[in-house]
Motif scaffolding. Structure first.
Motif, PDB file in Angstrom:
ATOM      1  N   GLN A 140     -28.287   7.183   5.222  1.00  0.00           N
ATOM      2  CA  GLN A 140     -29.439   6.661   6.067  1.00  0.00           C
ATOM      3  C   GLN A 140     -30.162   7.792   6.650  1.00  0.00           C
ATOM      4  OE1 GLN A 140     -29.960   3.195   5.871  1.00  0.00           O
ATOM      5  NE2 GLN A 140     -31.476   2.938   7.395  1.00  0.00           N
ATOM      6  N   CYS A 141     -31.359   7.761   6.779  1.00  0.00           N
ATOM      7  CA  CYS A 141     -32.139   9.106   7.352  1.00  0.00           C
ATOM      8  C   CYS A 141     -33.102   8.369   8.303  1.00  0.00           C
ATOM      9  CB  CYS A 141     -32.836   9.959   6.204  1.00  0.00           C
ATOM     10  SG  CYS A 141     -33.847  11.107   6.620  1.00  0.00           S
ATOM     11  N   TRP A 142     -33.223   9.079   9.515  1.00  0.00           N
ATOM     12  CA  TRP A 142     -34.302   8.521  10.346  1.00  0.00           C
ATOM     13  C   TRP A 142     -35.100   9.792  10.909  1.00  0.00           C
ATOM     14  CZ3 TRP A 142     -29.355   6.474  10.644  1.00  0.00           C
ATOM     15  CH2 TRP A 142     -29.297   5.400  10.759  1.00  0.00           C
ATOM     16  N   VAL A 185     -35.192   7.602  17.852  1.00  0.00           N
ATOM     17  CA  VAL A 185     -35.572   8.194  16.567  1.00  0.00           C
ATOM     18  C   VAL A 185     -36.821   7.042  16.190  1.00  0.00           C
ATOM     19  CG1 VAL A 185     -33.252   8.417  15.650  1.00  0.00           C
ATOM     20  CG2 VAL A 185     -33.921   5.955  15.716  1.00  0.00           C
ATOM     21  N   SER A 188     -36.690   4.656   9.332  1.00  0.00           N
ATOM     22  CA  SER A 188     -35.705   5.132   8.641  1.00  0.00           C
ATOM     23  C   SER A 188     -35.611   4.829   7.491  1.00  0.00           C
ATOM     24  CB  SER A 188     -34.155   4.633   9.291  1.00  0.00           C
ATOM     25  OG  SER A 188     -34.260   2.991   9.034  1.00  0.00           O
ATOM     26  N   TYR A 219     -34.469  15.452  11.837  1.00  0.00           N
ATOM     27  CA  TYR A 219     -33.825  14.143  11.230  1.00  0.00           C
ATOM     28  C   TYR A 219     -32.572  13.915  11.535  1.00  0.00           C
ATOM     29  CZ  TYR A 219     -38.087  14.408   8.640  1.00  0.00           C
ATOM     30  OH  TYR A 219     -39.629  14.491   8.044  1.00  0.00           O
ATOM     31  N   TRP A 220     -32.412  12.683  11.572  1.00  0.00           N
ATOM     32  CA  TRP A 220     -31.086  12.028  12.122  1.00  0.00           C
ATOM     33  C   TRP A 220     -30.468  11.461  10.608  1.00  0.00           C
ATOM     34  CZ3 TRP A 220     -27.512  12.542  15.486  1.00  0.00           C
ATOM     35  CH2 TRP A 220     -26.517  11.712  15.886  1.00  0.00           C
TER      36      TRP A 220
END
Length: 282
Positions: A140-142, A185, A188, A219-220
């Motif tokens: 997963q990318c936020w 954030v 996502s 990015y998280w």
């Protein structure tokens, strides 16, 4: 003979071309059970191809963030080589460890058997690797709006995973806990963990499910390496590069960023090292 079929027949030449250009391969431990069922969460490692000779390939030892993760002799591997948007898969095994020199520096390496044949990967497949062999882990990318807010979230991630390791359990966090542990954030998107290598990871997004990707942003990332790591790893990252292929899949490379939380770096290395070790133990 078509160009792609011609290249498949001349796969040794393709390997030499990759090596001469300073390119690499993608490799994964072959965890298949002899059936057509894909192995769950197969981790792919991006490695440099150092040399090609009559009996073996010399490749970079898999690793991350300057730390190498050894693979035992005779371990079976699945590998992919790529030229442009054409990709070929082959099976091989580890012949032994080696040392290679790049400039004045020494690097640990692996010698793997030269393949007997290669299999072209259809462009329309969503995975670079054969879907009958591997199942890529989820991610997963936020967009990370405030990097400072990631510090307590990374501390909590370390504490949670260490506690699960002590209790020898593996569990998915509840949505409520996920929300509490998130830093500040933005949007996502779900992705696949395409590969690990160097100082970061490669993620793959479908075009219809992709957030804005810009090298100016932080990015998280959440990386699901279960069951080898008992809960998803989280880490701050910067976008290094991004491109789309003919199948409208977005390939993005992220470099880990520990400028706000240096203690998270050895933790990430240790968990990825654990992942490689446990995969080999079966």
């Amino acid at each position: 003979m078509g160009a792609s079929r011609s290249r498949t027949a001349r796969w040794r030449e393709c390997l030499s071309q990759i090596q001469q250009r300073g390119g690499g391969l993608e490799i994964a431990l072959d965890q298949s059970d002899g059936t057509n069922a894909p192995a769950s969460n197969s981790v792919v490692w991006r490695v440099r191809l150092y040399a090609v000779d009559d009996s073996a390939l010399t490749i970079e030892m898999p690793g991350a963030l300057g730390t190498s993760f050894p693979i035992r002799n005779n371990a079976k591997l699945i590998a992919v080589m790529a030229i442009g948007q054409n990709r070929w898969l082959f099976r091989t095994r580890v012949l032994g460890q080696a040392v290679t020199h790049v400039g004045r520096r020494e690097f640990p390496a692996l010698r793997i058997a030269l393949p007997e044949a290669v299999e072209r990967c259809p462009r329309r497949r969503t995975s670079r690797l054969s879907t009958t062999s591997l199942q890529l882990p989820g991610a997963q990318c936020w967009m990370l709006l405030d990097p400072e807010s990631a510090i307590p979230a990374e501390v909590a991630n370390r504490a949670r995973i260490n506690e699960l390791l002590r209790s020898r359990t593996c569990e998915r966090p509840s949505p409520e806990l996920e929300a509490v542990l998130l830093p500040t954030v933005g949007p996502s998107a779900s992705a696949e963990l395409a590969n690990i290598g160097g100082g970061g990871v490669g993620l793959r997004f479908s075009r219809e499910n992709c957030i804005e990707l810009d090298t100016r942003h932080y990015y998280w990332l959440k990386l699901d390496l279960c069951p080898w790591v008992p809960a998803p790893l989280v880490v701050t990252a910067r976008l290094a590069h991004v491109h789309s292929d003919a199948s409208q899949i977005v390939h993005a490379g992220f470099a880990f960023d520990f400028s706000h939380d240096a203690e998270h770096r050895p933790f990430i290395i240790e968990q990825m090292k654990r992942c490689m070790r446990l995969m080999q133990e079966g």
